[in-house]
Design a protein around this motif. Structure first.
Motif, PDB file in Angstrom:
ATOM      1  N   CYS A  75       0.834  -1.201   0.000  1.00 65.07           N
ATOM      2  CA  CYS A  75       0.000   0.000   0.000  1.00 65.07           C
ATOM      3  C   CYS A  75       0.873   1.257   0.000  1.00 65.07           C
ATOM      4  O   CYS A  75       1.825   1.367   0.766  1.00 65.07           O
ATOM      5  CB  CYS A  75      -0.903   0.014   1.237  1.00 65.07           C
ATOM      6  SG  CYS A  75      -1.970   1.484   1.272  1.00 65.07           S
ATOM      7  N   CYS A  77      -0.897   4.372  -0.184  1.00 72.28           N
ATOM      8  CA  CYS A  77      -1.890   5.439  -0.051  1.00 72.28           C
ATOM      9  C   CYS A  77      -1.396   6.415   1.042  1.00 72.28           C
ATOM     10  O   CYS A  77      -0.368   6.163   1.668  1.00 72.28           O
ATOM     11  CB  CYS A  77      -3.258   4.851   0.274  1.00 72.28           C
ATOM     12  SG  CYS A  77      -4.586   5.971  -0.177  1.00 72.28           S
ATOM     13  N   ILE A  78      -2.137   7.473   1.270  1.00 74.16           N
ATOM     14  CA  ILE A  78      -1.627   8.579   2.096  1.00 74.16           C
ATOM     15  C   ILE A  78      -1.012   8.174   3.441  1.00 74.16           C
ATOM     16  O   ILE A  78       0.135   8.492   3.725  1.00 74.16           O
ATOM     17  CB  ILE A  78      -2.733   9.636   2.330  1.00 74.16           C
ATOM     18  CG1 ILE A  78      -3.118  10.232   0.973  1.00 74.16           C
ATOM     19  CG2 ILE A  78      -2.267  10.736   3.275  1.00 74.16           C
ATOM     20  CD1 ILE A  78      -4.369  11.085   1.008  1.00 74.16           C
ATOM     21  N   CYS A  80      -0.086   5.191   4.706  1.00 80.87           N
ATOM     22  CA  CYS A  80       1.079   4.309   4.549  1.00 80.87           C
ATOM     23  C   CYS A  80       2.264   5.094   3.991  1.00 80.87           C
ATOM     24  O   CYS A  80       3.407   4.895   4.410  1.00 80.87           O
ATOM     25  CB  CYS A  80       0.748   3.123   3.640  1.00 80.87           C
ATOM     26  SG  CYS A  80      -0.314   1.902   4.456  1.00 80.87           S
ATOM     27  N   GLY A 116      -4.458   1.828  -0.857  1.00 77.39           N
ATOM     28  CA  GLY A 116      -5.371   1.565   0.258  1.00 77.39           C
ATOM     29  C   GLY A 116      -5.703   0.094   0.400  1.00 77.39           C
ATOM     30  O   GLY A 116      -6.202  -0.527  -0.523  1.00 77.39           O
ATOM     31  N   LEU A 117      -5.383  -0.450   1.588  1.00 81.25           N
ATOM     32  CA  LEU A 117      -5.753  -1.836   1.883  1.00 81.25           C
ATOM     33  C   LEU A 117      -6.748  -1.872   3.039  1.00 81.25           C
ATOM     34  O   LEU A 117      -7.071  -2.931   3.555  1.00 81.25           O
ATOM     35  CB  LEU A 117      -4.504  -2.668   2.200  1.00 81.25           C
ATOM     36  CG  LEU A 117      -3.690  -3.092   0.968  1.00 81.25           C
ATOM     37  CD1 LEU A 117      -2.348  -3.689   1.380  1.00 81.25           C
ATOM     38  CD2 LEU A 117      -4.457  -4.092   0.107  1.00 81.25           C
ATOM     39  N   GLY A 118      -7.205  -0.697   3.451  1.00 87.17           N
ATOM     40  CA  GLY A 118      -8.256  -0.622   4.468  1.00 87.17           C
ATOM     41  C   GLY A 118      -7.786  -0.899   5.886  1.00 87.17           C
ATOM     42  O   GLY A 118      -8.603  -1.222   6.742  1.00 87.17           O
ATOM     43  N   HIS A 119      -6.495  -0.823   6.153  1.00 90.98           N
ATOM     44  CA  HIS A 119      -5.970  -1.049   7.500  1.00 90.98           C
ATOM     45  C   HIS A 119      -4.979   0.042   7.874  1.00 90.98           C
ATOM     46  O   HIS A 119      -3.861  -0.234   8.314  1.00 90.98           O
ATOM     47  CB  HIS A 119      -5.310  -2.431   7.587  1.00 90.98           C
ATOM     48  CG  HIS A 119      -6.282  -3.552   7.500  1.00 90.98           C
ATOM     49  ND1 HIS A 119      -6.979  -4.015   8.578  1.00 90.98           N
ATOM     50  CD2 HIS A 119      -6.695  -4.269   6.434  1.00 90.98           C
ATOM     51  CE1 HIS A 119      -7.785  -4.988   8.189  1.00 90.98           C
ATOM     52  NE2 HIS A 119      -7.630  -5.166   6.891  1.00 90.98           N
ATOM     53  N   VAL A 125       1.425  -1.007   5.524  1.00 93.38           N
ATOM     54  CA  VAL A 125       0.993  -2.402   5.411  1.00 93.38           C
ATOM     55  C   VAL A 125       1.293  -2.980   4.029  1.00 93.38           C
ATOM     56  O   VAL A 125       1.458  -2.257   3.056  1.00 93.38           O
ATOM     57  CB  VAL A 125      -0.531  -2.547   5.662  1.00 93.38           C
ATOM     58  CG1 VAL A 125      -0.912  -2.059   7.038  1.00 93.38           C
ATOM     59  CG2 VAL A 125      -1.338  -1.820   4.605  1.00 93.38           C
TER      60      VAL A 125
HETATM   61  S1  FES Z   1      -3.164   4.058   3.640  1.00 96.25           S
HETATM   62 FE1  FES Z   1      -2.447   2.053   3.479  1.00 96.25          FE
HETATM   63  S2  FES Z   1      -3.982   0.878   4.419  1.00 96.25           S
HETATM   64 FE2  FES Z   1      -4.707   2.897   4.561  1.00 96.25          FE
END
Ligand code: FES
Length: 150
Positions: A75, A77-78, A80, A116-119, A125
């Motif tokens: 991941c 996303c922001i 992470c 985004g992996l939702g964790h 992650v």
């Molecule tokens: S930013 Fe990676 S799981 Fe939410």
């Protein structure tokens, strides 16, 4: 005229559905859609290979290269990213000599960068074959994957 146009649309809709069903079955059989399979499909359906690629590449679930034994989703996303995903990605790319989106030469791992992996609470992650690993460091990410080899 309307009936005729609807008839034409229906005809093409059915053809697309047929092509998609064939591509699905080929991918289920081989794990991806090999170039040789595209040639056979083109010949049998009297289509151009380019038309088949155009249709297939519209759908992200079709693959044209074999996948590795293990799927690794990292991941970026922001949350992470803020917590060090970039360093993890860099370390994994160096260690396994790939760039994200590629499969290692030995066919063991396919790396994919995801948004985004939702964790987020466990960030940074990654997910290996559907199992989530959180609070990663670059070293721990490598360690986890090396354990898959044993
Ligand atoms: S930013 Fe990676 S799981 Fe939410």
């Amino acid at each position: 005229m309307e009936d005729k146009v609807v008839e034409i649309i229906e005809k093409h809709r059915k053809d697309d559905a047929k092509l998609l069903a064939i591509l699905h079955d080929v991918q289920d059989e081989f794990g991806y859609i090999p170039e040789d399979a595209i040639k056979v499909i083109a010949r049998e359906l009297k289509m151009k290979k380019g038309e088949i690629y155009d249709t297939a590449s519209f759908y992200s679930f079709f693959r044209f290269k074999p996948e590795g034994q293990h799927e690794v989703l990292v991941c970026d996303c922001i949350v992470c990213h803020i917590k060090g995903a970039e360093d993890i990605i860099k370390r994994l790319e160096e260690e396994f000599k790939v760039t994200m989106g590629e499969t290692t030469k030995d066919g063991k791992y396919t790396f994919k960068m995801v948004k985004g992996l939702g964790h987020c609470e466990k960030s940074p992650v990654m997910m290996v074959d559907g199992k989530l690993y959180g609070n990663l460091t670059p070293e721990r990410a490598v360690e986890i994957l090396r354990r898959c080899e044993q």
